[in-house]
Design an enzyme around this catalytic site. Sequence first.
Site, PDB file in Angstrom:
ATOM      1  N   CYS A   1       0.121  -0.255  17.578  1.00  0.00           N
ATOM      2  CA  CYS A   1      -0.400   1.110  17.443  1.00  0.00           C
ATOM      3  C   CYS A   1       0.613   2.114  17.996  1.00  0.00           C
ATOM      4  CB  CYS A   1      -1.731   1.247  18.171  1.00  0.00           C
ATOM      5  SG  CYS A   1      -2.348   2.943  18.202  1.00  0.00           S
TER       6      CYS A   1
ATOM      7  N   GLU B   1      -7.883   6.395  16.287  1.00  0.00           N
ATOM      8  CA  GLU B   1      -6.832   7.105  17.032  1.00  0.00           C
ATOM      9  C   GLU B   1      -6.626   8.510  16.471  1.00  0.00           C
ATOM     10  OE1 GLU B   1      -5.925   6.360  19.783  1.00  0.00           O
ATOM     11  OE2 GLU B   1      -4.939   4.428  20.052  1.00  0.00           O
TER      12      GLU B   1
ATOM     13  N   HIS C   1      17.284  12.388   2.087  1.00  0.00           N
ATOM     14  CA  HIS C   1      16.054  13.075   2.483  1.00  0.00           C
ATOM     15  C   HIS C   1      15.728  12.741   3.928  1.00  0.00           C
ATOM     16  CE1 HIS C   1      15.088   9.140   0.775  1.00  0.00           C
ATOM     17  NE2 HIS C   1      14.115   9.073   1.662  1.00  0.00           N
TER      18      HIS C   1
ATOM     19  N   HIS D   1      -8.283   0.985  13.306  1.00  0.00           N
ATOM     20  CA  HIS D   1      -7.861   1.512  14.596  1.00  0.00           C
ATOM     21  C   HIS D   1      -7.159   2.871  14.425  1.00  0.00           C
ATOM     22  CE1 HIS D   1      -6.680   1.278  18.815  1.00  0.00           C
ATOM     23  NE2 HIS D   1      -5.479   1.686  18.430  1.00  0.00           N
TER      24      HIS D   1
ATOM     25  N   CYS E   1      -1.405   3.776  21.384  1.00  0.00           N
ATOM     26  CA  CYS E   1      -1.774   3.023  22.595  1.00  0.00           C
ATOM     27  C   CYS E   1      -0.992   1.725  22.729  1.00  0.00           C
ATOM     28  CB  CYS E   1      -3.273   2.742  22.604  1.00  0.00           C
ATOM     29  SG  CYS E   1      -3.794   1.492  21.414  1.00  0.00           S
TER      30      CYS E   1
HETATM   31  P1  5GP Z   1      12.317   6.515   1.779  1.00  0.00           P
HETATM   32  O1  5GP Z   1      11.584   5.251   1.941  1.00  0.00           O
HETATM   33  O2  5GP Z   1      13.323   6.484   0.651  1.00  0.00           O
HETATM   34  O3  5GP Z   1      12.917   6.985   3.079  1.00  0.00           O
HETATM   35  O4  5GP Z   1      11.236   7.618   1.447  1.00  0.00           O
HETATM   36  C1  5GP Z   1      11.078   8.207   0.179  1.00  0.00           C
HETATM   37  C2  5GP Z   1       9.847   9.079   0.230  1.00  0.00           C
HETATM   38  O5  5GP Z   1       9.750   9.808  -0.984  1.00  0.00           O
HETATM   39  C3  5GP Z   1       8.561   8.275   0.343  1.00  0.00           C
HETATM   40  O6  5GP Z   1       7.862   8.705   1.517  1.00  0.00           O
HETATM   41  C4  5GP Z   1       7.805   8.577  -0.938  1.00  0.00           C
HETATM   42  O7  5GP Z   1       6.415   8.683  -0.732  1.00  0.00           O
HETATM   43  C5  5GP Z   1       8.413   9.875  -1.391  1.00  0.00           C
HETATM   44  N1  5GP Z   1       8.435  10.071  -2.834  1.00  0.00           N
HETATM   45  C6  5GP Z   1       8.756   9.144  -3.770  1.00  0.00           C
HETATM   46  N2  5GP Z   1       8.765   9.708  -4.993  1.00  0.00           N
HETATM   47  C7  5GP Z   1       8.447  11.015  -4.830  1.00  0.00           C
HETATM   48  C8  5GP Z   1       8.293  12.109  -5.735  1.00  0.00           C
HETATM   49  O8  5GP Z   1       8.488  11.995  -6.938  1.00  0.00           O
HETATM   50  N3  5GP Z   1       7.937  13.300  -5.198  1.00  0.00           N
HETATM   51  C9  5GP Z   1       7.738  13.486  -3.863  1.00  0.00           C
HETATM   52  N4  5GP Z   1       7.384  14.697  -3.447  1.00  0.00           N
HETATM   53  N5  5GP Z   1       7.864  12.475  -2.980  1.00  0.00           N
HETATM   54  C10 5GP Z   1       8.214  11.257  -3.451  1.00  0.00           C
HETATM   55 ZN    ZN Z   2      -4.158   2.652  19.551  1.00  0.00          ZN
END
Ligand code: 5GP
Ligand code: ZN
Length: 219
Positions: free
Chosen positions: A191, A212, A135, A208, A194
């Site tokens: 941050c 921002e 992903h 913060h 900044c």
């Molecule tokens: P990673 O840390 O593996 O790069 O990111 C995985 C992402 O998948 C995380 O941002 C998390 O919030 C998201 N995520 C985990 N489980 C699900 C799910 O069942 N559905 C969706 N839409 N997102 C998910």
């Molecule tokens: Zn800042």
Amino acid sequence: GVRDGLGAYIDKPEKYPPSVVVYHNEDFVAIYDMFPKSSLHLLLLPRDQTKTRLHPFDAFEDAEFLDKVKAEAGKLCSLAAGELRRKYGKDSAQEQARQAALSADPPPDELPQGRDWEQEIVVGVHAVPSMNHLHIHVLSVDRYSDRLKHRKHYNSFSTPFFVPIDDFPLGPNDERRRPTAEGYLKRDFACWRCGKVFGNRFTELKQHLEQEFADWKRV
Ligand code: 5GP
Ligand code: ZN
């Protein structure tokens, strides 16, 4: 297990409403992240069965595949920029200047450009992903979200742990390839906007980030 949760979207994207699956085609599914770490947080899921179980660093060794992912991520980034414009355009000083010019009588020959919202979006992968299916994160730069609850959440998008898609192909000795990449998550908070350093004071960082966020929308 929970680490396989993204597989369902790849298998049956048509089952989901537009609030979950942004779009799908033969090769990709774009979804909203269920636990967004910014005010807009999308995921791009490649459907290629030979790639979806690979670590992104390995999947992106295939130059043709990488190009395809970059092109699709660019499309999703434009779409996300449109969504930011709809959400925040009215708050932005640049958009207001453009609107004012448009409604002037007579309108000026040259209109202000308006804000380039694509500049406000980052695209990349985590050096050590937690979810198994390949992903790519596409998110607004604000890191402003109720779901950003843990220090690792912030640092996973704000240190070299986050590897921008444009940095691929990675060199063979790139330090982000090291098994110790998780060490980035323990860094002091800085941050995104900044550069102010907050040590490990998460509550202060969160306060913060709220300020921002308000300023960023108005630029
Ligand atoms: P990673 O840390 O593996 O790069 O990111 C995985 C992402 O998948 C995380 O941002 C998390 O919030 C998201 N995520 C985990 N489980 C699900 C799910 O069942 N559905 C969706 N839409 N997102 C998910
Ligand atoms: Zn800042």
